[in-house]
Motif scaffolding. Structure first.
Motif, PDB file in Angstrom:
ATOM      1  N   LEU A 174     -10.142  18.468   6.407  1.00  0.00           N
ATOM      2  CA  LEU A 174      -9.801  17.841   5.143  1.00  0.00           C
ATOM      3  C   LEU A 174     -10.265  16.384   5.140  1.00  0.00           C
ATOM      4  N   PRO A 175     -10.581  15.830   3.975  1.00  0.00           N
ATOM      5  CA  PRO A 175     -11.003  14.430   3.907  1.00  0.00           C
ATOM      6  C   PRO A 175      -9.909  13.502   4.429  1.00  0.00           C
ATOM      7  N   ASP A 176     -10.324  12.399   5.033  1.00  0.00           N
ATOM      8  CA  ASP A 176      -9.356  11.428   5.536  1.00  0.00           C
ATOM      9  C   ASP A 176      -8.431  10.931   4.433  1.00  0.00           C
ATOM     10  N   LEU A 177      -8.938  10.882   3.185  1.00  0.00           N
ATOM     11  CA  LEU A 177      -8.121  10.433   2.062  1.00  0.00           C
ATOM     12  C   LEU A 177      -6.871  11.279   1.914  1.00  0.00           C
ATOM     13  N   ILE A 178      -7.001  12.592   2.150  1.00  0.00           N
ATOM     14  CA  ILE A 178      -5.838  13.476   2.074  1.00  0.00           C
ATOM     15  C   ILE A 178      -4.812  13.074   3.126  1.00  0.00           C
ATOM     16  N   GLY A 179      -5.298  12.719   4.310  1.00  0.00           N
ATOM     17  CA  GLY A 179      -4.390  12.275   5.360  1.00  0.00           C
ATOM     18  C   GLY A 179      -3.647  11.015   4.977  1.00  0.00           C
ATOM     19  N   TYR A 180      -4.341  10.069   4.331  1.00  0.00           N
ATOM     20  CA  TYR A 180      -3.695   8.825   3.909  1.00  0.00           C
ATOM     21  C   TYR A 180      -2.662   9.090   2.817  1.00  0.00           C
ATOM     22  N   ILE A 181      -3.002   9.967   1.872  1.00  0.00           N
ATOM     23  CA  ILE A 181      -2.068  10.284   0.786  1.00  0.00           C
ATOM     24  C   ILE A 181      -0.813  10.954   1.342  1.00  0.00           C
ATOM     25  N   PHE A 182      -1.020  11.948   2.208  1.00  0.00           N
ATOM     26  CA  PHE A 182       0.117  12.632   2.819  1.00  0.00           C
ATOM     27  C   PHE A 182       0.968  11.648   3.612  1.00  0.00           C
ATOM     28  N   THR A 183       0.304  10.763   4.344  1.00  0.00           N
ATOM     29  CA  THR A 183       1.027   9.788   5.153  1.00  0.00           C
ATOM     30  C   THR A 183       1.877   8.881   4.283  1.00  0.00           C
ATOM     31  N   PHE A 184       1.319   8.405   3.164  1.00  0.00           N
ATOM     32  CA  PHE A 184       2.096   7.531   2.283  1.00  0.00           C
ATOM     33  C   PHE A 184       3.283   8.267   1.691  1.00  0.00           C
ATOM     34  N   LEU A 185       3.071   9.497   1.230  1.00  0.00           N
ATOM     35  CA  LEU A 185       4.161  10.259   0.616  1.00  0.00           C
ATOM     36  C   LEU A 185       5.266  10.540   1.624  1.00  0.00           C
ATOM     37  N   PHE A 186       4.879  10.968   2.812  1.00  0.00           N
ATOM     38  CA  PHE A 186       5.887  11.262   3.827  1.00  0.00           C
ATOM     39  C   PHE A 186       6.560   9.978   4.296  1.00  0.00           C
ATOM     40  N   GLY A 187       5.775   8.912   4.423  1.00  0.00           N
ATOM     41  CA  GLY A 187       6.342   7.634   4.838  1.00  0.00           C
ATOM     42  C   GLY A 187       7.352   7.109   3.833  1.00  0.00           C
ATOM     43  N   SER A 188       7.054   7.233   2.540  1.00  0.00           N
ATOM     44  CA  SER A 188       8.001   6.769   1.528  1.00  0.00           C
ATOM     45  C   SER A 188       9.256   7.634   1.516  1.00  0.00           C
ATOM     46  N   ALA A 189       9.105   8.934   1.845  1.00  0.00           N
ATOM     47  CA  ALA A 189      10.277   9.801   1.946  1.00  0.00           C
ATOM     48  C   ALA A 189      11.144   9.380   3.133  1.00  0.00           C
ATOM     49  N   VAL A 190      10.499   9.017   4.242  1.00  0.00           N
ATOM     50  CA  VAL A 190      11.254   8.488   5.383  1.00  0.00           C
ATOM     51  C   VAL A 190      11.929   7.179   4.995  1.00  0.00           C
ATOM     52  N   GLY A 191      11.229   6.375   4.176  1.00  0.00           N
ATOM     53  CA  GLY A 191      11.819   5.135   3.683  1.00  0.00           C
ATOM     54  C   GLY A 191      13.081   5.391   2.881  1.00  0.00           C
ATOM     55  N   SER A 192      13.098   6.494   2.120  1.00  0.00           N
ATOM     56  CA  SER A 192      14.300   6.860   1.370  1.00  0.00           C
ATOM     57  C   SER A 192      15.458   7.144   2.330  1.00  0.00           C
ATOM     58  N   PHE A 193      15.145   7.832   3.435  1.00  0.00           N
ATOM     59  CA  PHE A 193      16.174   8.077   4.441  1.00  0.00           C
ATOM     60  C   PHE A 193      16.604   6.778   5.118  1.00  0.00           C
ATOM     61  N   LEU A 194      15.661   5.877   5.336  1.00  0.00           N
ATOM     62  CA  LEU A 194      15.998   4.595   5.951  1.00  0.00           C
ATOM     63  C   LEU A 194      16.963   3.808   5.069  1.00  0.00           C
ATOM     64  N   ASN A 195      16.851   3.962   3.759  1.00  0.00           N
ATOM     65  CA  ASN A 195      17.803   3.313   2.858  1.00  0.00           C
ATOM     66  C   ASN A 195      19.228   3.783   3.133  1.00  0.00           C
ATOM     67  N   VAL A 196      19.369   5.079   3.418  1.00  0.00           N
ATOM     68  CA  VAL A 196      20.686   5.611   3.768  1.00  0.00           C
ATOM     69  C   VAL A 196      21.173   4.972   5.066  1.00  0.00           C
ATOM     70  N   VAL A 197      20.275   4.879   6.037  1.00  0.00           N
ATOM     71  CA  VAL A 197      20.621   4.265   7.320  1.00  0.00           C
ATOM     72  C   VAL A 197      21.028   2.808   7.118  1.00  0.00           C
ATOM     73  N   ILE A 198      20.236   2.086   6.348  1.00  0.00           N
ATOM     74  CA  ILE A 198      20.487   0.658   6.121  1.00  0.00           C
ATOM     75  C   ILE A 198      21.830   0.436   5.432  1.00  0.00           C
ATOM     76  N   HIS A 199      22.172   1.329   4.506  1.00  0.00           N
ATOM     77  CA  HIS A 199      23.431   1.171   3.757  1.00  0.00           C
ATOM     78  C   HIS A 199      24.635   1.626   4.573  1.00  0.00           C
ATOM     79  N   ARG A 200      24.523   2.738   5.287  1.00  0.00           N
ATOM     80  CA  ARG A 200      25.705   3.358   5.885  1.00  0.00           C
ATOM     81  C   ARG A 200      25.985   2.925   7.318  1.00  0.00           C
ATOM     82  N   VAL A 201      24.957   2.745   8.126  1.00  0.00           N
ATOM     83  CA  VAL A 201      25.199   2.444   9.546  1.00  0.00           C
ATOM     84  C   VAL A 201      26.046   1.188   9.740  1.00  0.00           C
ATOM     85  N   PRO A 202      25.752   0.073   9.054  1.00  0.00           N
ATOM     86  CA  PRO A 202      26.603  -1.116   9.249  1.00  0.00           C
ATOM     87  C   PRO A 202      28.048  -0.896   8.833  1.00  0.00           C
TER      88      PRO A 202
END
Length: 315
Positions: free
Chosen positions: A32-60
């Motif tokens: 697959l083109p490298d562009l697909i890898g970058y797009i997938f990476t951004f989408l998955f990374g932003s989804a992980v960022g959504s989970f990090l928001n939960v961590v940032i809010h709840r862990v403290p």
């Protein structure tokens, strides 16, 4: 968080490269083109960022990061799945809760966007190599710690302790599985003198030296400052964070991380003090955010920065 990132990209570990830490093409292995890898990476990374928001809010707050489901912190109304789409959900809601119309802090889309972009840079710099899931997990943990420190001036043990344990585990397991040095510090003193030892022992020694250089140096500076001035220069959370960072990056990049953090912190600190009317030099600054920035920069560009410095300023 670290385990989830590891499992999600576990399949990447089957792809080996002859040159560690040299980016390898996504297209070479997938077709697959490298562009697909970058797009997938951004989408998955932003989804992980959504989970990090939960961590940032709840862990403290000492709350579970698993249950209950995400809800508005104002009215307690559960957030619908379609409102929880990274970045877009906040935009579609106009930055307000669908139920009570109270503003939703901009931190939520900011963390999601920032995490997605950092993941893209990691993918670009590290490449499709076994180090990729490690780097993703590394920056995700660092991002969570940075934003927690900004809001609460703490670096929770529930993150820093597992971070340290996993860092040492990675430094042992990778040489055993891949029989290759993916961390680079074995090419420099004092590890270069251990060429006759098993690679995992060399790697573990590098992790120990890195932890001492990262966390140990901060602890020493804090101890000296307290002895001279009678006040704490920094919290132990910074020390614990840098123990894990140092274990992964090694002593050279750990020192670079602290140097970048100190420089950035000094610039921001001077700017903050300059705005104060009473010029209070005891102003507290969350140093964890600067250590996080320094750690991410060192992970991605550390060797390049060190080479540039040596070639420019040293004979």
């Amino acid at each position: 968080m670290l385990v989830a990132s590891f499992i999600s990209f576990a399949s990447f570990l089957y792809f080996r490269t002859s040159s560690p830490m040299i980016p390898s093409s996504f297209e070479t292995y997938t077709g697959l083109p490298d562009l697909i890898g970058y797009i997938f990476t951004f989408l998955f990374g932003s989804a992980v960022g959504s989970f990090l928001n939960v961590v940032i809010h709840r862990v403290p707050r000492g709350e579970s990061i698993v249950l209950p489901n995400s809800a508005c912190p104002k009215c307690g109304n559960a957030i619908k799945a379609y409102d929880n789409i990274p970045i877009l959900g906040w935009l579609m809601l106009g930055g307000k809760c669908r139920n009570c119309k109270e503003p939703i802090t901009f931190r939520y889309p900011a963390v999601e966007l920032f995490t997605g972009l950092v993941w893209v840079v990691v993918f670009w710099q590290i490449g499709f190599t076994p180090m990729l899931p490690v780097a993703f997990a590394f920056v995700s943990a660092i991002i969570a710690l940075m934003f927690i420190d900004v809001e609460h001036m703490i670096l929770p043990n529930v993150i820093t302790y597992p971070f340290l344990v996993i860092a040492f585990a990675v430094r042992i397991i990778f040489p055993l599985v891949f029989a290759t040095d993916y961390f680079g510090d074995s090419a420099y003193a004092p590890l270069v003198g251990m060429s006759g030892y098993p690679l995992w022992i060399v790697s573990l020694t590098g992790a120990i030296l890195g932890a001492l250089a990262g966390g140990g140096s901060l602890w020493l500076v804090g101890a000296i400052w307290k002895a001279l001035r009678g006040v704490d220069a920094m919290g132990l959370g910074d020390v614990k964070m840098m123990l894990g960072v140092g274990a992964i990056l090694g002593w050279r990049l750990s020192i670079l991380s602290i140097f970048i953090a100190a420089f950035a912190g000094a610039v921001i600190g001077i700017a903050l003090v300059a705005k104060q009317k009473d010029r209070d030099m005891q102003t507290q600054i969350p140093f964890g955010i600067f250590l996080g920035i320094g750690s991410i920069v060192a992970l991605l560009f550390g060797e390049t920065l060190i080479a540039w410095y040596v070639n420019t300023f040293l004979p």
